[in-house]
Design an enzyme around this catalytic site. Structure first.
Site, PDB file in Angstrom:
ATOM      1  N   ASP A 237      27.738 -46.693 -57.349  1.00 34.98           N
ATOM      2  CA  ASP A 237      27.687 -47.898 -56.489  1.00 34.98           C
ATOM      3  C   ASP A 237      29.365 -47.939 -56.433  1.00 34.98           C
ATOM      4  O   ASP A 237      30.005 -47.844 -57.280  1.00 34.98           O
ATOM      5  CB  ASP A 237      27.306 -49.095 -56.984  1.00 34.98           C
ATOM      6  CG  ASP A 237      26.835 -50.045 -55.962  1.00 34.98           C
ATOM      7  OD1 ASP A 237      25.905 -50.439 -55.665  1.00 34.98           O
ATOM      8  OD2 ASP A 237      28.202 -50.627 -55.419  1.00 34.98           O
TER       9      ASP A 237
ATOM     10  N   HIS B 268      16.729 -48.760 -51.484  1.00 35.69           N
ATOM     11  CA  HIS B 268      17.501 -48.149 -52.836  1.00 35.69           C
ATOM     12  C   HIS B 268      17.086 -49.144 -54.147  1.00 35.69           C
ATOM     13  O   HIS B 268      16.823 -50.448 -53.931  1.00 35.69           O
ATOM     14  CB  HIS B 268      19.031 -48.352 -52.555  1.00 35.69           C
ATOM     15  CG  HIS B 268      19.472 -49.564 -52.076  1.00 35.69           C
ATOM     16  ND1 HIS B 268      19.258 -50.171 -50.665  1.00 35.69           N
ATOM     17  CD2 HIS B 268      20.175 -50.553 -52.716  1.00 35.69           C
ATOM     18  CE1 HIS B 268      19.976 -51.228 -50.645  1.00 35.69           C
ATOM     19  NE2 HIS B 268      20.423 -51.740 -51.870  1.00 35.69           N
TER      20      HIS B 268
HETATM   21  P1  5GP Z   1      22.113 -54.191 -51.530  1.00 34.83           P
HETATM   22  O1  5GP Z   1      22.774 -55.635 -51.598  1.00 34.83           O
HETATM   23  O2  5GP Z   1      21.979 -53.745 -50.195  1.00 34.83           O
HETATM   24  O3  5GP Z   1      20.950 -54.379 -52.584  1.00 34.83           O
HETATM   25  O4  5GP Z   1      23.001 -53.005 -52.242  1.00 34.83           O
HETATM   26  C1  5GP Z   1      23.838 -52.488 -51.757  1.00 34.83           C
HETATM   27  C2  5GP Z   1      24.739 -51.659 -52.229  1.00 34.83           C
HETATM   28  O5  5GP Z   1      25.509 -50.565 -51.753  1.00 34.83           O
HETATM   29  C3  5GP Z   1      25.944 -52.627 -52.941  1.00 34.83           C
HETATM   30  O6  5GP Z   1      25.993 -53.001 -54.326  1.00 34.83           O
HETATM   31  C4  5GP Z   1      27.132 -51.963 -52.420  1.00 34.83           C
HETATM   32  O7  5GP Z   1      28.325 -51.982 -53.351  1.00 34.83           O
HETATM   33  C5  5GP Z   1      26.681 -50.597 -52.373  1.00 34.83           C
HETATM   34  N1  5GP Z   1      27.423 -49.674 -51.133  1.00 34.83           N
HETATM   35  C6  5GP Z   1      27.906 -50.225 -49.728  1.00 34.83           C
HETATM   36  N2  5GP Z   1      28.458 -49.359 -49.217  1.00 34.83           N
HETATM   37  C7  5GP Z   1      28.605 -48.322 -50.131  1.00 34.83           C
HETATM   38  C8  5GP Z   1      29.267 -47.163 -49.907  1.00 34.83           C
HETATM   39  O8  5GP Z   1      29.732 -46.617 -48.928  1.00 34.83           O
HETATM   40  N3  5GP Z   1      29.268 -46.254 -51.115  1.00 34.83           N
HETATM   41  C9  5GP Z   1      28.700 -46.717 -52.111  1.00 34.83           C
HETATM   42  N4  5GP Z   1      28.474 -45.773 -53.128  1.00 34.83           N
HETATM   43  N5  5GP Z   1      27.838 -47.908 -52.338  1.00 34.83           N
HETATM   44  C10 5GP Z   1      28.010 -48.688 -51.330  1.00 34.83           C
END
Ligand code: 5GP
Length: 127
Positions: free
Chosen positions: A39, A110
């Site tokens: 992440d 994810h």
């Molecule tokens: P959600 O809130 O959708 O469950 O989690 C999305 C996750 O994706 C977050 O923890 C955020 O930090 C991560 N994330 C967002 N953009 C990117 C990116 O460009 N690269 C990576 N490696 N992680 C990302």
């Protein structure tokens, strides 16, 4: 900004772009069905995301529409990543956000793997 967690799938979402190699990631695992990478804003010493290669917005459509063998292979991959990261003795937490109340931000299904320190008993923030 939370997303709805429901379709249609946006092929321009950030994880779709990572899958296409348009945006770099720190990859830890890849096979036919899944990709795992660190992440970008880790919330624990180990914070890895595992994503299916297919176009699924969230757990809702993945669980309902993905072929059974894809669902099985994906969750086997999650376990394999955790094992390869050496997390089975100390333990880890799996988390999958779906839709607005969960705070899901990326509309590509994810699973978060969180580990590396005691993560506490609270599963949610706030009251
Ligand atoms: P959600 O809130 O959708 O469950 O989690 C999305 C996750 O994706 C977050 O923890 C955020 O930090 C991560 N994330 C967002 N953009 C990117 C990116 O460009 N690269 C990576 N490696 N992680 C990302």
């Amino acid at each position: 900004m939370p997303v709805s967690g429901r379709g249609p799938y946006d092929p321009q979402n950030i994880f779709a772009r990572i899958l296409r190699g348009e945006i770099p990631c720190r990859r830890v695992f890849e096979n036919d069905v899944a990709l795992a990478f660190h992440d970008i804003a880790p919330q624990a010493p180990v914070h890895v995301l595992v994503i299916p290669k297919g176009e699924y917005v969230a757990f809702a459509d993945f669980s309902a529409q993905a072929p059974a063998e894809t669902v099985a292979a994906f969750f086997r991959a999650v376990g394999e990543v955790a094992r390869a990261l050496g997390l089975e003795d100390s333990g880890y937490r799996l988390l999958a956000n779906m839709g607005p109340d969960s705070g899901q931000e990326v509309p590509h299904f994810h699973v978060h793997i969180l580990a590396g320190r005691p993560l506490g008993g609270r599963l949610v923030a706030g009251p």
